[in-house]
Design a protein around this motif. Structure first.
Motif, PDB file in Angstrom:
ATOM      1  N   ALA A 171       0.807  -1.211   0.000  1.00 20.46           N
ATOM      2  CA  ALA A 171       0.000   0.000   0.000  1.00 20.46           C
ATOM      3  C   ALA A 171       0.842   1.264   0.000  1.00 20.46           C
ATOM      4  CB  ALA A 171      -0.938  -0.010   1.209  1.00 20.46           C
ATOM      5  N   ASP A 172       1.994   1.240   0.693  1.00 21.64           N
ATOM      6  CA  ASP A 172       2.784   2.467   0.788  1.00 21.64           C
ATOM      7  C   ASP A 172       3.412   2.831  -0.557  1.00 21.64           C
ATOM      8  OD1 ASP A 172       4.430   0.259   0.869  1.00 21.64           O
ATOM      9  OD2 ASP A 172       5.718   0.999   2.478  1.00 21.64           O
ATOM     10  N   VAL A 173       3.930   1.842  -1.271  1.00 19.69           N
ATOM     11  CA  VAL A 173       4.525   2.114  -2.579  1.00 19.69           C
ATOM     12  C   VAL A 173       3.452   2.547  -3.572  1.00 19.69           C
ATOM     13  CG1 VAL A 173       5.764   1.104  -4.525  1.00 19.69           C
ATOM     14  CG2 VAL A 173       6.459   0.563  -2.195  1.00 19.69           C
ATOM     15  N   ASP A 174       2.304   1.863  -3.556  1.00 23.11           N
ATOM     16  CA  ASP A 174       1.233   2.225  -4.473  1.00 23.11           C
ATOM     17  C   ASP A 174       0.723   3.635  -4.193  1.00 23.11           C
ATOM     18  OD1 ASP A 174       1.480  -0.196  -5.680  1.00 23.11           O
ATOM     19  OD2 ASP A 174      -0.466  -0.985  -5.058  1.00 23.11           O
ATOM     20  N   ALA A 175       0.598   3.976  -2.914  1.00 25.40           N
ATOM     21  CA  ALA A 175       0.127   5.313  -2.553  1.00 25.40           C
ATOM     22  C   ALA A 175       1.139   6.381  -2.964  1.00 25.40           C
ATOM     23  CB  ALA A 175      -0.132   5.389  -1.052  1.00 25.40           C
ATOM     24  N   TRP A 176       2.415   6.052  -2.827  1.00 30.12           N
ATOM     25  CA  TRP A 176       3.481   6.992  -3.236  1.00 30.12           C
ATOM     26  C   TRP A 176       3.422   7.252  -4.730  1.00 30.12           C
ATOM     27  CZ3 TRP A 176       8.199   5.240  -5.823  1.00 30.12           C
ATOM     28  CH2 TRP A 176       9.142   6.259  -6.017  1.00 30.12           C
ATOM     29  N   LEU A 177       3.278   6.194  -5.511  1.00 29.84           N
ATOM     30  CA  LEU A 177       3.201   6.353  -6.960  1.00 29.84           C
ATOM     31  C   LEU A 177       1.927   7.086  -7.374  1.00 29.84           C
ATOM     32  CD1 LEU A 177       4.532   2.895  -8.182  1.00 29.84           C
ATOM     33  CD2 LEU A 177       5.580   5.114  -8.603  1.00 29.84           C
TER      34      LEU A 177
END
Length: 256
Positions: A171-177
């Protein structure tokens, strides 16, 4: 707050192993052809004809042994002797065989060089992705991922991190992107990069980005931390999130 990754793991994950060059698979037929060409170099028509007869004799002998039925090298050597024999038969009398003047050989060498260059480029790209994944992983563990700007190729890095995590949706990487895509951060300043991302990122990430962009237009200066619900909606109902983003786009776009 420092994020732990994979979830539930309180220890630092070791860096991924470096990318190793794959070994080229052994090709008996290819080896056979190369052996024939080395032997045939400098031979005239008579010498090649004698070698061809010898190869035919060996083929007849091999046909009597069941354990050689699947041997690819012998038939390849015979076929190559036959090809060279025909090549000299069509050439000017007195011509000797020269691999450097053989169009078939030169075409194969050119194809080999092109394939080697492609493999080398793929290895360099895999190494770059692995190094960038290490970098993003370290930033996650430090809790500073959101401060980083995405770079060209980070979509593939996301896939690498997902692979390392065994398919776990991060979730953190997807939210960052998604936030970077919505705010045109990093290489997403380029419209072409944003268009390319549409074919590289998953529907939830794209829906999240679209929804964030429209919510930011609806409430200028909004703190993105207040829009955490957008990520939950995009993750559980990406089609609904996309539809909501499209509705907001229409609602916020002045009629002409």
């Amino acid at each position: 707050m420092t994020r732990m990754w994979p979830p539930g793991d309180g220890t630092r994950r070791s860096l991924a192993p470096r990318v190793a060059a794959p070994r080229e698979p052994v090709d008996p037929a290819r080896i056979g052809r190369r052996v024939v060409r080395r032997r045939a170099k400098g031979m005239d028509t008579g010498a090649v004809a004698a070698a061809l007869e010898e190869a035919r004799f060996d083929a007849r002998q091999a046909s009597r042994h069941e354990d050689l039925a699947d041997d690819a090298r012998g038939p390849a050597e015979l076929a190559e002797w036959e090809r060279i024999d025909q090549l000299l038969a069509d050439a000017v009398p007195g011509t000797v065989y020269d691999p450097d003047a053989d169009d078939v050989v030169q075409a194969e060498l050119a194809a080999d060089a092109a394939a080697a260059a492609t493999r080398e480029a793929e290895l360099r790209e895999a190494a770059r992705i692995a190094a960038r994944a290490d970098e993003l992983q370290a930033l996650r563990e430090l809790g500073t991922l959101e401060q980083a700007e995405p770079r060209d190729g980070d979509e593939a890095v996301r896939d690498e991190l997902t692979r390392r995590a065994g398919g776990y949706v991060q979730a953190d990487v997807d939210a960052w992107l998604a936030r970077a895509l919505a705010t045109h951060l990093g290489h997403y300043r380029d419209p072409a990069a944003r268009e390319e991302a549409a074919g590289l990122l998953t529907p939830p990430v794209l829906a999240h980005a679209a929804l964030l962009a429209e919510l930011a237009r609806l409430v200028p200066g909004v703190d993105f931390d207040q829009l955490a619900f957008a990520a939950r909606l995009a993750t559980t109902e990406p089609e609904a999130a996309g539809a909501l983003a499209a509705f907001l786009t229409r609602a916020l776009t002045p009629a002409r």
